[in-house]
Design a protein around this motif. Structure first.
Motif, PDB file in Angstrom:
ATOM      1  N   SER B   6       4.903 -42.438 -14.494  1.00  0.00           N
ATOM      2  CA  SER B   6       4.000 -41.184 -13.996  1.00  0.00           C
ATOM      3  C   SER B   6       2.871 -40.917 -15.004  1.00  0.00           C
ATOM      4  O   SER B   6       2.035 -40.221 -14.889  1.00  0.00           O
ATOM      5  CB  SER B   6       4.839 -39.955 -13.978  1.00  0.00           C
ATOM      6  N   SER B   7       3.370 -40.845 -16.360  1.00  0.00           N
ATOM      7  CA  SER B   7       2.165 -40.569 -17.254  1.00  0.00           C
ATOM      8  C   SER B   7       1.137 -41.657 -17.457  1.00  0.00           C
ATOM      9  O   SER B   7       0.043 -41.263 -17.542  1.00  0.00           O
ATOM     10  CB  SER B   7       2.742 -40.367 -18.537  1.00  0.00           C
ATOM     11  N   SER B   8       1.515 -43.090 -17.238  1.00  0.00           N
ATOM     12  CA  SER B   8       0.665 -44.082 -17.433  1.00  0.00           C
ATOM     13  C   SER B   8      -0.360 -44.188 -16.099  1.00  0.00           C
ATOM     14  O   SER B   8      -1.500 -44.629 -16.208  1.00  0.00           O
ATOM     15  CB  SER B   8       1.260 -45.423 -17.532  1.00  0.00           C
ATOM     16  N   MET B  72      -4.633 -44.919  -6.781  1.00  0.00           N
ATOM     17  CA  MET B  72      -4.524 -43.304  -6.395  1.00  0.00           C
ATOM     18  C   MET B  72      -3.362 -43.210  -5.632  1.00  0.00           C
ATOM     19  O   MET B  72      -2.624 -42.792  -5.706  1.00  0.00           O
ATOM     20  CB  MET B  72      -5.887 -42.743  -5.610  1.00  0.00           C
ATOM     21  N   LYS B  73      -3.193 -44.150  -4.521  1.00  0.00           N
ATOM     22  CA  LYS B  73      -2.378 -44.051  -3.388  1.00  0.00           C
ATOM     23  C   LYS B  73      -1.027 -44.538  -3.950  1.00  0.00           C
ATOM     24  O   LYS B  73      -0.101 -43.772  -3.772  1.00  0.00           O
ATOM     25  CB  LYS B  73      -2.701 -44.976  -2.156  1.00  0.00           C
ATOM     26  N   LEU B  74      -1.096 -45.532  -4.949  1.00  0.00           N
ATOM     27  CA  LEU B  74       0.135 -45.672  -5.725  1.00  0.00           C
ATOM     28  C   LEU B  74       0.729 -44.415  -6.720  1.00  0.00           C
ATOM     29  O   LEU B  74       1.804 -44.149  -6.350  1.00  0.00           O
ATOM     30  CB  LEU B  74      -0.092 -47.031  -6.579  1.00  0.00           C
ATOM     31  N   GLY B  75      -0.410 -44.117  -7.155  1.00  0.00           N
ATOM     32  CA  GLY B  75       0.161 -42.802  -8.098  1.00  0.00           C
ATOM     33  C   GLY B  75       0.776 -41.739  -7.551  1.00  0.00           C
ATOM     34  O   GLY B  75       1.520 -41.078  -7.684  1.00  0.00           O
ATOM     35  N   PRO B  80       6.937 -37.791  -7.504  1.00  0.00           N
ATOM     36  CA  PRO B  80       7.897 -37.471  -6.428  1.00  0.00           C
ATOM     37  C   PRO B  80       7.648 -36.416  -5.534  1.00  0.00           C
ATOM     38  O   PRO B  80       7.685 -36.315  -4.538  1.00  0.00           O
ATOM     39  CB  PRO B  80       9.214 -37.363  -7.269  1.00  0.00           C
ATOM     40  N   ARG B  81       7.458 -35.135  -6.239  1.00  0.00           N
ATOM     41  CA  ARG B  81       7.263 -33.955  -5.627  1.00  0.00           C
ATOM     42  C   ARG B  81       6.134 -34.026  -4.697  1.00  0.00           C
ATOM     43  O   ARG B  81       6.017 -33.074  -3.623  1.00  0.00           O
ATOM     44  CB  ARG B  81       7.643 -32.558  -6.290  1.00  0.00           C
ATOM     45  N   VAL B  82       5.029 -34.453  -5.309  1.00  0.00           N
ATOM     46  CA  VAL B  82       3.561 -34.162  -4.761  1.00  0.00           C
ATOM     47  C   VAL B  82       3.498 -34.880  -3.182  1.00  0.00           C
ATOM     48  O   VAL B  82       3.116 -33.837  -2.209  1.00  0.00           O
ATOM     49  CB  VAL B  82       2.599 -34.736  -5.460  1.00  0.00           C
TER      50      VAL B  82
END
Lengths: 216, 742
Positions: B6-8, B72-75, B80-82
């Motif tokens: 999630s940070s990368s 973006m979609k992947l991100g 998780p919560r978004v």
């Protein structure tokens, strides 16, 4: 309006209208068709049905024809079959295919549903014992697949078996290995086709309209 | 691990943004080094490394954009919560806004949502995906309702919004006096149409019941014809300035031509595609291409004549599908499914991002009155329209639309990129910018506000959700039965109703368009095969977990056999040959059957385990196991005399009731465990050789090798099998099994 003019026995039709729920125009149309099929006789027999050309390629033709001659469908709690039917019996059988009317309470809709499912049940339960056994169900599936020849017969058995297993699971749940599931009773049948929405599917649409043109 | 990701994720995308910006910059400077080189006269060293960006500029930028969009979609899905709170489309628009902002900040020209790009490249995949996987039965059953909503509803919206906006423009203080009636009507026409892209994006995530889904979605597809006609009509009129009655009449004629013409073009291409697929048995690799190309050609051909391209595309997909699916190979089917989902996913993502970018970039003319009234009027007209139309429609429907349904239908009327693109196509005048601003505001409002709140509202109102379709073979049998019954009754009545025509159509057309014997295969058999296949796959997938599907867990065939009184009925003797035939059919059909996946949702696709895990070898090995299990349940368990050792354990309770003729040769395996379960287990584990041998006898050579291998697994399975049998509680089982069948 030709239908009204040439109707013989008009008071009879009013009785029938009340009994079966058809409108007078619909009864007139069906009466014309009845006369056409029976060659202007008073009663219909099985061979009259066999003369209908389009019906010949229907896989479940035999069962449909039987349904007309089955006393259980005459709503008089009779049993057994007859050899010829009058116009009144014809209408009563046809009335099973009326769509539920628009203004109906929940109970009325439920009773319409039961009635239609009862009709189907009677079609499957050929020996009138109140249950659809595996053998009868196999017969149903075989008829459905009768147009596929030899492949149909074998697969029909498999399909019917699988279907009965499903019914047993739904109706009875878990069973000990030495218990039996004798056949589908009407209650199980109702439960089985719970999600089926038969009251909106088992209808002939033309009974909603007034059609004066009939094709032979 | 997830933290690392999630940070990368954002970092990576940030990096890509920078790269994009740099490349935009570099495209300007790329020209210079060449000039420098050519202007100097003295010889330079041979350039080992040179920089030539112009060469690849366009594909490079396109690829970069697409890559960015997908990252973006992947991100979003990694965080998780978004994704559970905010809709994906909203997030994508926000990203687009950000990127637009960045690009504007460095004073570059941003790529705008060009109408040509949108209508020719971005929209068709989405529509084709929707049309190809359209659930036909609910669509045709509700066709009347859908058409009324699409045609009358859109007309009403356009007229109401256009008219009221004109009234608003007449208000003194708004400085809108220059907007004339025709322009208002044009604006109304553009903004009134419900947008399929937005509806798909939102409704996919809320899993609403099929009826509502098909109503809103069908409406969004079919109103394209109305939109096209109105748009062209008002555009012509606003140039001409005057409207005559003749013109209005021509407009009505035009509507019919556009819609019916579009459908006809689509159907022709669909039939061509179906017919072509009949001959592709030797060149399986290019089969998917035919589907895509014929559909795209249908779309383009319709657009040539200004017919409704969307309706043409839908008609093509719908027409082609049953025949193509019967003719093409399983792999081609999978390819088509995946490619369509993939393209439509990419398209949708790009559309939303571009929408965001265009918002920042485009010239805006903000007018408070205009915009606010537009938004309000859109809502009001939608609600009024739906309520009024439902009142009329309910008189003709058997299954009425309740207030809740009406609310969802009204609330689900989202506007999207089609409205924006149509607005973009307007001729440049002072009103265009104002219109565009208002359109964008409405789109944002519907997507953000309505899109995000529809999910909690659905929960709140307890709207019926999409039922997990349990494949019930009984329902399928009765569907077929009912079809034939109704056809028969119609024939008896002498009325050529739609059952009659459908039957005739099926009989004749199928022979032309479906290759070989599949044209005569009744639907019941294909359904049954599909179900068997699905269960087989489930068994394969579950492997050692050995959860039994509902069909076979609670009751077994032995429970259903007739009572042991032979005299009353004829008891069929289940002979070995019949058994063999069933198994042969099953095996053959396992190879051939295609899994008809009614996945018109992209999310369903993601969770489909079948495609990923099956590899050839493992498949074959586990198929042998599965076959054994199948024979286990489909066999009448009367043939017990495989080995003397088996018989000794003596399944007495069962022997009483069978009167089958079992002089046949040994079967694959001992049948159901008796009440004395521990014995059964030990018995079965005692003779591991037996099952392997007999199955080797029966199965083809290739499986013989495999059958010996998983002995331990087999034992484990048997233990679990018997444990399943001793489990009480159908409820518990049903819950588990329900999740399997869904």
């Amino acid at each position: 309006m030709g239908a009204l003019q040439s109707l013989p026995g008009q008071p009879e039709h009013i009785d029938l209208a009340e009994k079966t729920g058809f409108s007078l125009e619909q009864i007139g149309v069906l009466h014309k068709r009845f006369r056409q099929l029976s060659h202007n006789e008073e009663t219909l027999r099985r061979d009259h049905f066999n003369e209908i050309p389009d019906l010949a390629c229907n896989p479940i033709r035999a069962q449909i024809i039987e349904a007309f001659f089955d006393k259980r469908n005459y709503r008089q709690n009779g049993e057994g079959t007859v050899e010829e039917i009058s116009f009144e019996d014809f209408l009563v059988v046809m009335s099973h295919f009326r769509p539920p009317s628009v203004h109906m309470t929940e109970e009325q809709r439920e009773s319409v549903r039961r009635e239609k499912l009862r009709f189907l049940f009677n079609m499957h339960d050929t020996d009138n014992d109140g249950t659809i056994t595996l053998e009868e169900y196999r017969h149903v599936v075989e008829e459905l697949l009768s147009r596929s020849g030899a492949l149909g017969k074998e697969t029909a058995k498999g399909i019917a078996d699988a279907a009965m297993l499903e019914v047993a699971s739904i109706s009875v749940g878990h069973m000990e290995p030495d218990e039996f599931y004798e056949g589908i009773t009407f209650e199980h049948f109702l439960k089985l086709l719970n999600g089926f929405e038969i009251e909106s599917r088992m209808n002939i649409r033309f009974l909603n309209m007034d059609t004066t043109t009939l094709c032979k | 691990m997830s933290q690392l990701w999630s940070s990368s994720g954002p970092r990576l995308t940030g990096f890509l943004c920078v790269l994009l910006v740099v490349s935009a910059h570099a495209s300007r400077d790329a020209g210079d080094p060449h000039h420098q080189n050519s202007s100097t006269t003295h010889r330079k060293a041979f350039p080992v490394l040179s920089f030539n960006y112009d060469h690849v500029k366009t594909p490079f930028e396109i690829s970069l954009w697409i890559l960015l969009a997908l990252l973006m979609k992947l991100g979003f899905h990694i965080i998780p919560r978004v994704s559970s709170i905010v809709l994906e489309s909203c997030l994508l628009i926000v990203v687009g806004l950000l990127i637009g902002g960045i690009i504007k900040a460095i004073k570059q020209t941003a790529p705008v949502l060009d109408s040509k790009l949108f209508f020719l490249y971005l929209l068709p995949p989405i529509i084709l995906d929707a049309g190809y996987f359209l659930p036909i039965r609910p669509f045709t059953e509700n066709m009347g309702t859908i058409l009324v909503f699409a045609v009358v509803g859109t007309l009403w919206n356009a007229a109401f919004i256009g008219g009221m906006m004109y009234g608003v423009c007449q208000i003194e203080g708004a400085q809108l006096g220059h907007v004339d009636l025709l322009s208002c009507l044009l604006f109304g026409a553009i903004i009134s149409a419900v947008d399929p892209v937005a509806v798909l994006a939102v409704f996919e995530e809320i899993h609403i019941n099929e009826l509502l889904y098909i109503l809103v979605f069908g409406e969004s597809l079919l109103n394209d014809a109305v939109t096209v006609v109105l748009y062209h009509l008002f555009e012509e009129f606003s140039h001409a300035g005057i409207v005559t009655v003749g013109d209005a009449f021509l407009g009505v004629v035009c509507f019919f031509v556009v819609s019916l013409g579009g459908v006809m073009v689509g159907t022709i291409y669909g039939i061509l595609g179906a017919f072509t697929s009949r001959f592709t048995s030797h060149t399986r690799v290019i089969e998917p291409l035919f589907v895509f190309l014929y559909s795209y050609m249908a779309y383009l051909s319709a657009e040539v004549f200004h017919l409704s391209g969307i309706m043409s595309l839908i008609a093509c997909g719908v027409t082609m599908r049953p025949y193509v699916e019967a003719n093409i190979s399983h792999k081609s089917y999978t390819t088509i499914k995946y490619f369509l989902k993939m393209w439509s996913s990419v398209s949708e993502t790009l559309i939303f991002i571009f929408l965001g970018v265009s918002t920042v970039a485009g010239p805006h003319a903000w007018n408070w009155t205009f915009v606010i009234f537009t938004v309000i009027l859109c809502l009001v007209s939608r609600v009024l329209g739906v309520m009024g139309l439902t009142y009329i429609i309910n008189k003709f429907r058997i299954v009425k639309l309740t207030k809740k349904d009406q609310f969802i239908v009204a609330y689900g009327g989202l506007r999207g990129a089609i409205a924006f693109s149509l607005g973009f196509l307007l001729t440049n005048n002072e009103m265009k910018n104002m219109f565009l601003t208002a359109i964008i505001t409405v789109i944002f409002f519907t997507v953000f506000v309505q899109g995000m709140t529809i999910r909690p509202l659905v929960e709140l109102l307890a709207v019926k959700k999409k039922e997990e379709s349990k494949t019930s073979i009984n329902e399928e049998i009765h569907t077929q039965f009912l079809d034939h019954l109704l056809t028969g009754i119609e024939d008896i009545c002498g009325h050529y109703g739609h059952h009659h025509w459908k039957d005739k159509y099926d009989a004749y057309v199928k022979r032309w368009l479906i290759v070989g014997e599949r044209s005569t295969e009744p639907q019941l058999i294909s359904f049954y095969n599909k179900m068997e296949m699905k269960q087989a796959m489930m068994l394969v997938e579950s492997g050692s977990a050995a959860k039994l599907p509902t069909l076979m867990s609670a009751a077994t065939l032995q429970n259903i056999q007739q009572k042991g009184v032979p005299s009353r009925r004829a008891i069929p003797s289940i002979s070995k040959s019949r058994e063999e035939e069933i198994r042969k059919i099953l095996r053959a059909n396992l190879q051939k059957t295609r899994q008809k996946l009614y996945s018109y949702r992209r999310h369903d696709l993601v969770m489909d385990p079948f495609e990923d895990n099956v590899s050839e070898i493992r498949f074959r090995r586990q198929r042998a196991e599965m076959e054994k299990r199948m024979s286990h349940y489909l066999t009448v368990p009367a043939n017990r005399q495989e080995t003397p050792s088996v018989r000794k354990v003596c399944f007495e309770p069962e022997n009483k009731v069978y009167t089958y003729d079992d002089s046949e040769s040994p079967r694959g395996r001992a049948a159901q465990p008796s009440p004395r379960l521990p014995d059964a287990i030990s018995l079965l584990s005692k003779s591991p050789q037996r099952p392997n041998q007999t199955s080797a006898l029966r199965a083809k050579g290739s499986t013989e090798l495999r059958a010996k291998a998983p002995d331990e697994q087999e034992e484990q399975d048997q233990v679990k099998l018997s444990r399943c049998f001793s489990d009480p509680g159908p409820n518990e089982e049903e819950e588990e099994d329900g999740s399997f069948l869904s």
